[in-house]
Design a protein around this motif. Structure first.
Motif, PDB file in Angstrom:
ATOM      1  N   GLN A  95       6.637  10.932   4.067  1.00 19.77           N
ATOM      2  CA  GLN A  95       5.362  10.906   4.795  1.00 19.77           C
ATOM      3  C   GLN A  95       4.677   9.557   4.650  1.00 19.77           C
ATOM      4  O   GLN A  95       4.149   9.013   5.609  1.00 19.77           O
ATOM      5  N   ASP A  96       4.679   9.048   3.406  1.00 23.87           N
ATOM      6  CA  ASP A  96       3.960   7.792   3.171  1.00 23.87           C
ATOM      7  C   ASP A  96       4.561   6.636   3.962  1.00 23.87           C
ATOM      8  O   ASP A  96       3.832   5.801   4.496  1.00 23.87           O
ATOM      9  N   ILE A  97       5.875   6.608   4.062  1.00 23.28           N
ATOM     10  CA  ILE A  97       6.511   5.532   4.839  1.00 23.28           C
ATOM     11  C   ILE A  97       6.260   5.747   6.331  1.00 23.28           C
ATOM     12  O   ILE A  97       5.825   4.844   7.044  1.00 23.28           O
ATOM     13  N   LEU A  98       6.498   6.995   6.769  1.00 21.81           N
ATOM     14  CA  LEU A  98       6.363   7.313   8.199  1.00 21.81           C
ATOM     15  C   LEU A  98       4.945   7.060   8.712  1.00 21.81           C
ATOM     16  O   LEU A  98       4.748   6.440   9.762  1.00 21.81           O
ATOM     17  N   ASN A 155       0.831  -1.213   0.000  1.00 20.98           N
ATOM     18  CA  ASN A 155       0.000   0.000   0.000  1.00 20.98           C
ATOM     19  C   ASN A 155       0.860   1.256   0.000  1.00 20.98           C
ATOM     20  O   ASN A 155       0.597   2.203  -0.739  1.00 20.98           O
ATOM     21  N   ILE A 156       1.898   1.229   0.850  1.00 21.16           N
ATOM     22  CA  ILE A 156       2.793   2.404   0.941  1.00 21.16           C
ATOM     23  C   ILE A 156       3.444   2.670  -0.416  1.00 21.16           C
ATOM     24  O   ILE A 156       3.534   3.815  -0.871  1.00 21.16           O
ATOM     25  N   ALA A 157       3.877   1.566  -1.069  1.00 22.61           N
ATOM     26  CA  ALA A 157       4.512   1.717  -2.386  1.00 22.61           C
ATOM     27  C   ALA A 157       3.555   2.394  -3.367  1.00 22.61           C
ATOM     28  O   ALA A 157       3.957   3.286  -4.136  1.00 22.61           O
ATOM     29  N   LEU A 158       2.290   1.974  -3.306  1.00 21.33           N
ATOM     30  CA  LEU A 158       1.305   2.592  -4.210  1.00 21.33           C
ATOM     31  C   LEU A 158       1.097   4.068  -3.878  1.00 21.33           C
ATOM     32  O   LEU A 158       0.995   4.905  -4.772  1.00 21.33           O
ATOM     33  N   TRP A 159       1.017   4.377  -2.575  1.00 21.54           N
ATOM     34  CA  TRP A 159       0.825   5.783  -2.181  1.00 21.54           C
ATOM     35  C   TRP A 159       1.996   6.633  -2.676  1.00 21.54           C
ATOM     36  O   TRP A 159       1.800   7.759  -3.113  1.00 21.54           O
ATOM     37  N   ILE A 160       3.215   6.048  -2.591  1.00 26.40           N
ATOM     38  CA  ILE A 160       4.386   6.809  -3.048  1.00 26.40           C
ATOM     39  C   ILE A 160       4.284   7.068  -4.557  1.00 26.40           C
ATOM     40  O   ILE A 160       4.567   8.166  -5.035  1.00 26.40           O
ATOM     41  N   VAL A 161       3.828   6.040  -5.294  1.00 26.10           N
ATOM     42  CA  VAL A 161       3.675   6.207  -6.748  1.00 26.10           C
ATOM     43  C   VAL A 161       2.659   7.314  -7.037  1.00 26.10           C
ATOM     44  O   VAL A 161       2.856   8.154  -7.920  1.00 26.10           O
ATOM     45  N   TRP A 162       1.570   7.350  -6.272  1.00 20.02           N
ATOM     46  CA  TRP A 162       0.517   8.334  -6.532  1.00 20.02           C
ATOM     47  C   TRP A 162       0.909   9.736  -6.090  1.00 20.02           C
ATOM     48  O   TRP A 162       0.603  10.708  -6.763  1.00 20.02           O
ATOM     49  N   THR A 163       1.537   9.866  -4.921  1.00 25.69           N
ATOM     50  CA  THR A 163       1.774  11.216  -4.377  1.00 25.69           C
ATOM     51  C   THR A 163       3.220  11.694  -4.522  1.00 25.69           C
ATOM     52  O   THR A 163       3.471  12.892  -4.560  1.00 25.69           O
TER      53      THR A 163
END
Lengths: 211, 264
Positions: free
Chosen positions: B125-128, B112-120
């Motif tokens: 922030q996404d990892i933290l 999920n985090i990987a996807l959020w990083i791709v999107w934003t």
């Protein structure tokens, strides 16, 4: 120009000397007060470093970075004391209040000295808002940790959760006071409201724990 | 302000009102109940969520159209997840660390985090702020398994559906045109089917772990869906809040019954 370090020395030296002549709770409170001031200057150094490296403006740093740095530093100081001296619940309260008061006093002193002549109203509002805010977030942190300790669930998640909550309160305050007018008035009132709520929760939780 | 922005503000205000009611009701529980810890941490979690919404609202008013670099509202959400996890963890009767559950929780959150990083593109922030979700997910899986709130088949179905959504959402990054549209729609159908399923299960079981899972799923769906689907997830998220309160209340009643039974 008056440097923050000079202010720290001026205030800290008499307090340090006073430690030779006082004992018990008074000594603890003084030590915590001094710790709060040192934590404040260290937080300023770290926030300054992040401001330089991130390229944020001074206003953005105070809105986004300062709440994180300051709350983490305050939490670390309390955690350090908790692991070193294993305090009772009352002593945790004392630690939190002492560090909070020291932090707020030093920050206010530096701000008032650096901004030169200021109106009495502004000084009063500043004292009642920022001063209270630092105490509120620290007491909330301490209260959370007390409960985690009492119910034997002193976990990383609980501590990080309480820390994040205090960062949110601090961040919201800094955001509100960054804009003049109505938002800043709401911001100035916010710490006092939080203090009253916290006082109510505090007395309620004490009664529940006693039960 | 566009119509969508108006709806977003309106739905946030609605959620804030729901949160105020939930916090007030939890406060009454704190005063009346002897078991203080769970309602207190639930109230703190809800207060964090409330502050997060207020921060978002204030930011939107004071700094419209300005990107939030690292904002306190994300800390508020993070606080809510962590405090809920801390509260739920006290209800776990069996804290056995099953490797499969931990691996699933970590891998699912990492994906999920990987996807959020791709999107934003906001990797820090996404990892933290993503890490607490792994812990929360593990607590929920452990709780549902020990309480047998979901059968083995149901649990596998939930896992399969959530992974299906995740894989397809990743796949759409590499395809285009009508195939992309089809896959995206398929994802939304699966996502909302699971949301309805968890919602119905929450109503029927009224278990704190199930309602929290419903809440988590609506949260994840919010991150993964664009407007107007986002609002559906948002409404689901708001509905989950009173459900969590009711299930927490039931939890306290069950505790009382156990104590009464022990005394008899």
């Amino acid at each position: 120009m008056i440097y923050a370090e000079n202010v720290l020395i001026c205030i800290a030296v008499p307090f340090t000397i006073s430690l030779l002549f006082i004992k018990g709770t008074a000594r603890w409170l003084t030590v915590c007060f001094l710790t709060g001031m040192v934590v404040c200057i260290l937080s300023a150094y770290i926030a300054g470093f992040f401001e330089m490296t991130s390229g944020f403006s001074a206003e953005d740093t105070s809105i986004y970075l300062s709440p994180i740095v300051e709350e983490v530093m305050k939490l670390l100081s309390i955690l350090f004391c908790m692991f070193i001296i294993e305090p009772s619940d009352d002593e945790i309260d004392l630690l939190a209040v002492g560090i909070g008061v020291g932090f707020a006093t030093f920050e206010n002193c530096c701000l008032i000295l650096s901004s030169g002549e200021t109106q009495l109203t502004y000084v009063f509002i500043r004292g009642a808002a920022v001063g209270v805010m630092h105490i509120v977030t620290l007491v909330a942190l301490a209260k959370g940790m007390q409960l985690l300790k009492t119910y034997k669930v002193f976990s990383l998640a609980g501590v990080a959760g309480v820390l994040s909550l205090s960062v949110t309160v601090h961040g919201l305050y800094n955001l509100l006071v960054s804009k003049p007018g109505l938002p800043s008035y709401i911001g100035y009132v916010m710490p006092m409201v939080c203090a009253i709520l916290l006082y109510m929760v505090n007395s309620e939780s004490d009664q529940c724990i006693e039960k | 302000m566009s119509d969508f922005a108006n709806i977003e503000v309106l739905s946030t205000v609605l959620q804030v009102v729901v949160l105020v009611v939930v916090i007030a009701k939890t406060n009454r529980l704190i005063i009346n109940e002897k078991s203080f810890f769970l309602p207190f941490f639930f109230a703190l979690a809800m207060a964090s969520f409330f502050l997060s919404d207020v921060y978002w609202f204030v930011y939107d008013v004071l700094k419209p159209d300005t990107r939030m670099p690292i904002a306190a509202n994300e800390f508020g959400e993070c606080a809510m997840i962590l405090l809920l996890s801390a509260g739920l963890e006290t209800l776990l009767t069996d804290k056995k660390k099953v490797a499969g559950e931990i691996v699933y929780a970590v891998l699912y959150t990492a994906a999920n985090i990987a996807l959020w990083i791709v999107w934003t593109g906001e990797w820090l922030q996404d990892i933290l702020f993503g890490i607490p979700y792994a812990y929360f997910l593990w607590v929920l899986i452990r709780g549902m398994r020990t309480r047998e709130m979901m059968g083995r088949k149901e649990l596998f179905m939930a896992m399969a559906m959530s992974i299906f959504v995740l894989i397809n959402l990743s796949a759409v990054c590499f395809v285009d045109g009508i195939v992309r549209e089809f896959v995206v729609q398929l994802c939304y159908v699966t996502m909302f089917t699971m949301m309805v399923w968890l919602g119905v299960k929450s109503f029927r079981r009224m278990d704190f772990f199930v309602t929290s899972t419903f809440f988590l799923w609506t949260n994840l769906a919010m991150f993964a869906t664009p407007v107007p689907y986002y609002y559906v997830s948002f409404i689901g998220n708001t509905v989950a809040l009173p459900l969590m309160l009711l299930s927490m209340k039931k939890e306290l009643l069950t505790d009382k019954e156990i104590v009464a039974h022990d005394l008899c």
